[in-house]
Design a protein around this motif. Sequence first.
Motif, short mmCIF file in Angstrom:
data_model
loop_
_atom_site.label_atom_id
_atom_site.label_comp_id
_atom_site.label_asym_id
_atom_site.label_seq_id
_atom_site.Cartn_x
_atom_site.Cartn_y
_atom_site.Cartn_z
N PRO A 72 0.80 -1.23 0.00
CA PRO A 72 0.00 0.00 0.00
C PRO A 72 0.83 1.28 0.00
O PRO A 72 0.43 2.28 -0.60
N LEU A 73 2.00 1.27 0.64
CA LEU A 73 2.83 2.48 0.65
C LEU A 73 3.40 2.76 -0.73
O LEU A 73 3.40 3.91 -1.20
N LEU A 74 3.90 1.72 -1.39
CA LEU A 74 4.41 1.87 -2.75
C LEU A 74 3.31 2.36 -3.68
O LEU A 74 3.52 3.28 -4.49
N ASP A 75 2.13 1.77 -3.56
CA ASP A 75 1.02 2.15 -4.43
C ASP A 75 0.60 3.60 -4.18
O ASP A 75 0.37 4.36 -5.13
N ALA A 76 0.53 3.99 -2.93
CA ALA A 76 0.15 5.36 -2.60
C ALA A 76 1.16 6.36 -3.15
O ALA A 76 0.79 7.42 -3.69
N PHE A 77 2.44 6.03 -3.05
CA PHE A 77 3.48 6.94 -3.55
C PHE A 77 3.43 7.05 -5.07
O PHE A 77 3.57 8.14 -5.63
N PHE A 78 3.19 5.93 -5.73
CA PHE A 78 3.07 5.92 -7.18
C PHE A 78 1.88 6.76 -7.64
O PHE A 78 2.00 7.59 -8.55
N LEU A 79 0.73 6.59 -7.00
CA LEU A 79 -0.47 7.33 -7.38
C LEU A 79 -0.33 8.83 -7.10
O LEU A 79 -0.77 9.66 -7.91
N GLU A 80 0.31 9.17 -5.99
CA GLU A 80 0.50 10.59 -5.69
C GLU A 80 1.47 11.23 -6.69
O GLU A 80 1.32 12.40 -7.05
N THR A 81 2.45 10.46 -7.15
CA THR A 81 3.35 10.96 -8.20
C THR A 81 2.56 11.25 -9.47
O THR A 81 2.74 12.30 -10.11
N LEU A 82 1.68 10.33 -9.87
CA LEU A 82 0.85 10.56 -11.05
C LEU A 82 -0.08 11.76 -10.86
O LEU A 82 -0.36 12.49 -11.82
N ARG A 83 -0.56 11.94 -9.64
CA ARG A 83 -1.49 13.05 -9.39
C ARG A 83 -0.79 14.40 -9.55
O ARG A 83 -1.29 15.29 -10.25
N LEU A 84 0.37 14.58 -8.93
CA LEU A 84 1.05 15.87 -8.98
C LEU A 84 1.94 16.04 -10.20
O LEU A 84 2.27 17.17 -10.57
N HIS A 85 2.32 14.93 -10.83
CA HIS A 85 3.22 15.01 -11.99
C HIS A 85 2.66 14.19 -13.17
O HIS A 85 3.32 13.26 -13.66
N PRO A 86 1.45 14.50 -13.65
CA PRO A 86 0.95 13.77 -14.81
C PRO A 86 1.87 14.01 -16.00
O PRO A 86 2.23 15.16 -16.28
N PRO A 87 2.30 12.96 -16.70
CA PRO A 87 3.25 13.17 -17.79
C PRO A 87 2.69 14.02 -18.92
O PRO A 87 3.42 14.81 -19.53
N VAL A 88 1.39 13.89 -19.20
CA VAL A 88 0.76 14.71 -20.24
C VAL A 88 -0.07 15.78 -19.54
O VAL A 88 -0.99 15.47 -18.79
N LEU A 89 0.26 17.03 -19.81
CA LEU A 89 -0.35 18.15 -19.09
C LEU A 89 -1.79 18.40 -19.51
O LEU A 89 -2.65 18.69 -18.67
#
Length: 507
Positions: free
Chosen positions: A352-369
């Motif tokens: 769950p910690l890895l998943d949460a960190f991955f999802l938060e990265t996608l939330r604040l840093h979406p590759p396509v703006l």
Amino acid sequence: MLYIYHFSTAFAFVYILRFFQQRFSSLFALRHVPGPKSSSWVWGEEKVLYYNTPGALYLDWHRTYGNVVKFTGAFGHQLLSVTDPHAISFILGEGAYQFPKPKGVRAWFRMLLGEGILWVEGKEAHEKQRRSVGPALSVQSARNLTPVFYENAAKMVSQWHKLFDAQHSDEIVIEITNWAGRFALDTVGRATLSYDFDCLRGQPHALAETLDGLTNHEKSLTSFYMKALFWLLPSILHLGKKGQMIRKTRKELGDLATDILKDAEAVSDPNSKTLMSLMLRADKATAAIRMDDEQVAAQMRTIISAGYEPVSATIAWLFFELSMSPEWQQAIREEVSTAGDPTFDELNNAYPLLDAFFLETLRLHPPVLENHHEAAETISIPLSEPVAGSGDLHLVVPKGTIISLPVNVIQKDKSTWGFDADDFRPERWLHRGTRTSRELLAFSVGPRGCLGRNFAAAEIKALTVTLLRHFAFSCPHEIEAFQSFVIRPRVKGEGSSSLPLTVRRTL
């Protein structure tokens, strides 16, 4: 010659007449939609958008004017930026095929990749290609290919240990963006095409340099002109140095795709689990809709491109955030320090910690703006709340209007994410009762959503698990967002993307 002159003049006149007719029609229809005043008669807001911090203006506009914002592009054409949840659900869901990609975006994909699944529009045509490509990018396919992700991650670890040994130190600086791109390209090559690009040797690689050179560069005036004008004049993509680079990239990808396709057809292994083999088998199983060689090559170019830039950018941002969050970095390291390599299902469910960190990265840093669409016809869009100054819960959008869905704004909406929406807080994802990954638009949603989302997530998590078992990361630099084709990190003030992290051996 006189006939050609008159014909050209008449064509130009008709084009200009239609342009101004559409412009005035759009101005009238959208007159009540709020938005910023045009900062330039010629360029509208294109120039300030291009040279500003990626996504910053969209955030300011929507927090000032609401969920629907009108702004001006080059030569006065009107664009809409939309964050209204009902409108987004309609545009990406029920009305997906009524809002195709804008002509300029389709011209880019056609010129670079061919008429593959990113280019195709229309329900029947898209579903035809999706049936051929979909099985190759399914959850089961990602599950079968997870061992490949670990093999490439282990190669990367091995190469990094060589760097440490060469410098006779247990703490060195490693350029993460470079290695993230190498890992992404090697992984998409091996997993999709049974082809090893061999980027992880650490030596210069022609294809990686070509793909990088097309988009990863300091903002130039030429690139600005192309970006500002291709909405109106898609043919501008053929001009100048940029046009030459697009053609060069397409040719290199095309030559490679042709060779790999011939090899795959010659081997024809019925037990192969690579995406290429699955795609060819799925295509043969639907004889009535068989793809020709160019269509298969277009899908291959598309898969290589999609598996390279967005994935490598997300890897870089994830390790940047890990380097800025030592407590989370250590917590995830302890969480994944189990025996053996986690399976695909464990990567998705057991950490769950890895998943949460991955999802938060996608939330604040979406590759396509931005997710761009164009109204194929004049159409009424449902709204969750009226546009400012109007009581209507719908908006009539004229045919040809370009609509931007600014992913960064949607994923920082304080009404959804709370007062701390601008902050990187992975713990927000640990409360599964109130938060799900479906709220993210980083992979888009609906019938045109990214088919490779499961593949990309497993690949990135497998690399993260592997690297955290061997290394610790810190960042001594101030990092800023930089927009190329995707949003990449770079050291503040530098030209192209860069993320030099201090890496320490822990094993």
